[in-house]
Design a protein around this motif. Structure first.
Motif, PDB file in Angstrom:
ATOM      1  N   LEU A 161     -57.313 -47.622  60.943  1.00  0.00           N
ATOM      2  CA  LEU A 161     -56.285 -49.023  61.105  1.00  0.00           C
ATOM      3  C   LEU A 161     -57.317 -50.140  60.256  1.00  0.00           C
ATOM      4  O   LEU A 161     -56.718 -50.871  59.501  1.00  0.00           O
ATOM      5  CB  LEU A 161     -55.731 -49.285  62.077  1.00  0.00           C
ATOM      6  N   GLY A 162     -58.447 -49.966  60.555  1.00  0.00           N
ATOM      7  CA  GLY A 162     -59.386 -50.932  60.081  1.00  0.00           C
ATOM      8  C   GLY A 162     -61.078 -50.359  59.829  1.00  0.00           C
ATOM      9  O   GLY A 162     -61.439 -49.955  61.024  1.00  0.00           O
ATOM     10  N   LYS A 163     -61.436 -50.459  58.667  1.00  0.00           N
ATOM     11  CA  LYS A 163     -62.733 -49.702  58.575  1.00  0.00           C
ATOM     12  C   LYS A 163     -63.918 -50.530  59.207  1.00  0.00           C
ATOM     13  O   LYS A 163     -64.946 -49.873  60.019  1.00  0.00           O
ATOM     14  CB  LYS A 163     -63.061 -49.574  56.992  1.00  0.00           C
ATOM     15  N   ASP A 164     -64.019 -51.858  59.287  1.00  0.00           N
ATOM     16  CA  ASP A 164     -64.720 -52.897  59.978  1.00  0.00           C
ATOM     17  C   ASP A 164     -64.723 -52.295  61.535  1.00  0.00           C
ATOM     18  O   ASP A 164     -65.662 -52.356  62.163  1.00  0.00           O
ATOM     19  CB  ASP A 164     -64.888 -54.076  59.677  1.00  0.00           C
ATOM     20  N   PHE A 165     -63.406 -52.350  61.970  1.00  0.00           N
ATOM     21  CA  PHE A 165     -63.323 -52.154  63.464  1.00  0.00           C
ATOM     22  C   PHE A 165     -64.013 -50.736  63.776  1.00  0.00           C
ATOM     23  O   PHE A 165     -64.534 -50.363  64.873  1.00  0.00           O
ATOM     24  CB  PHE A 165     -62.083 -52.460  63.732  1.00  0.00           C
ATOM     25  N   ARG A 166     -63.697 -49.905  62.924  1.00  0.00           N
ATOM     26  CA  ARG A 166     -64.162 -48.480  63.320  1.00  0.00           C
ATOM     27  C   ARG A 166     -65.708 -48.167  63.305  1.00  0.00           C
ATOM     28  O   ARG A 166     -66.205 -47.716  63.969  1.00  0.00           O
ATOM     29  CB  ARG A 166     -63.591 -47.421  62.041  1.00  0.00           C
ATOM     30  N   ASP A 167     -66.091 -48.929  62.264  1.00  0.00           N
ATOM     31  CA  ASP A 167     -67.646 -49.102  62.125  1.00  0.00           C
ATOM     32  C   ASP A 167     -68.333 -49.829  63.360  1.00  0.00           C
ATOM     33  O   ASP A 167     -69.345 -49.160  63.762  1.00  0.00           O
ATOM     34  CB  ASP A 167     -68.130 -49.390  60.922  1.00  0.00           C
ATOM     35  N   ALA A 168     -67.873 -50.619  63.800  1.00  0.00           N
ATOM     36  CA  ALA A 168     -68.473 -51.371  65.056  1.00  0.00           C
ATOM     37  C   ALA A 168     -68.270 -50.424  66.213  1.00  0.00           C
ATOM     38  O   ALA A 168     -69.200 -50.448  66.921  1.00  0.00           O
ATOM     39  CB  ALA A 168     -67.474 -52.733  65.224  1.00  0.00           C
ATOM     40  N   LEU A 169     -66.925 -49.955  66.313  1.00  0.00           N
ATOM     41  CA  LEU A 169     -67.042 -48.935  67.651  1.00  0.00           C
ATOM     42  C   LEU A 169     -67.948 -47.811  67.655  1.00  0.00           C
ATOM     43  O   LEU A 169     -68.257 -47.323  68.707  1.00  0.00           O
ATOM     44  CB  LEU A 169     -65.380 -48.429  67.699  1.00  0.00           C
ATOM     45  N   LEU A 170     -68.285 -47.237  66.164  1.00  0.00           N
ATOM     46  CA  LEU A 170     -69.066 -46.173  66.376  1.00  0.00           C
ATOM     47  C   LEU A 170     -70.683 -46.712  66.225  1.00  0.00           C
ATOM     48  O   LEU A 170     -71.400 -45.836  65.735  1.00  0.00           O
ATOM     49  CB  LEU A 170     -68.798 -45.366  64.941  1.00  0.00           C
ATOM     50  N   GLY A 171     -70.747 -47.967  66.415  1.00  0.00           N
ATOM     51  CA  GLY A 171     -72.242 -48.571  66.437  1.00  0.00           C
ATOM     52  C   GLY A 171     -73.000 -48.643  65.076  1.00  0.00           C
ATOM     53  O   GLY A 171     -74.008 -48.493  64.710  1.00  0.00           O
TER      54      GLY A 171
END
Length: 194
Positions: free
Chosen positions: A182-192
């Motif tokens: 849904l959101g690449k920035d959010f995904r990247d933050a969740l994956l550290g």
């Protein structure tokens, strides 16, 4: 006099220790905070211990929709959101959202991220999962978890859905953590990664 020197020395040591503790990096804290929502660094659930991989805030257009945290089985520090590793995703909402909207967004996102064959194989289970959604209000929390054998959806600690399909688990986690999230920035933050 000697006692006063020892007392003064201990006072200096204590003040240095306290100053050092106050300057410890945030990594030593027991939780992280995203837009006022706290997420524990370690969570125990259904007999498993999970360690925090990353956290962030999901923004949709001009709205800050929710904060989230992604966890994996303690000791599994390399992000593996689409594997069979036990994992959990916790989302804290800032706005009211209807259950129907969750169901529609889930179906639409999975239709885009899965092949037509993959979607058809999971369609009945996606429908069952979608029926478990409930409306959320600000500060409500959904938790999506996979313990290696059971996929669960819980709202504020109450289990709404349980199923044993590993493919459905990966598809659901893929909504936020897959190749087309849904959101690449959010995904990247969740994956550290950020």
């Amino acid at each position: 006099m000697y006692t006063r020197i020892l007392s003064a020395r201990r006072a200096v040591q204590l003040s240095l220790l306290l100053a050092g503790l106050s300057l410890m990096p945030w990594a030593m804290a027991s939780s992280v905070t995203e837009k006022g929502e706290a997420f524990e660094r370690t969570v125990e659930e259904h007999g498993q211990r999970y360690g925090l991989i990353g956290s962030g805030v999901f923004r949709y257009m001009i709205w800050t929709a929710y904060a989230g945290a992604y966890y994996q089985l303690e000791g599994e520090t390399q992000p593996q959101p689409l594997s069979d590793v036990p994992r959990r995703l916790e989302l804290a909402y800032f706005h009211s959202i209807d259950a129907r909207d969750f169901a529609e967004a889930t179906t639409e996102t999975l239709q885009k991220s899965l092949t037509a064959y993959e979607f058809s194989q999971l369609e009945a289970e996606i429908e069952a999962f979608n029926q478990s959604y409930q409306d959320v209000e600000p500060q409500d929390r959904y938790v999506l978890s996979w313990d290696g054998g059971t996929l669960r959806l819980a709202l504020n600690g109450e289990t709404l859905y349980e199923g044993g399909n590993a493919e459905l688990a990966s598809a659901m986690f893929g909504i936020w953590l897959g190749e087309r999230p849904l959101g690449k920035d959010f995904r990247d933050a969740l994956l550290g990664r950020s």
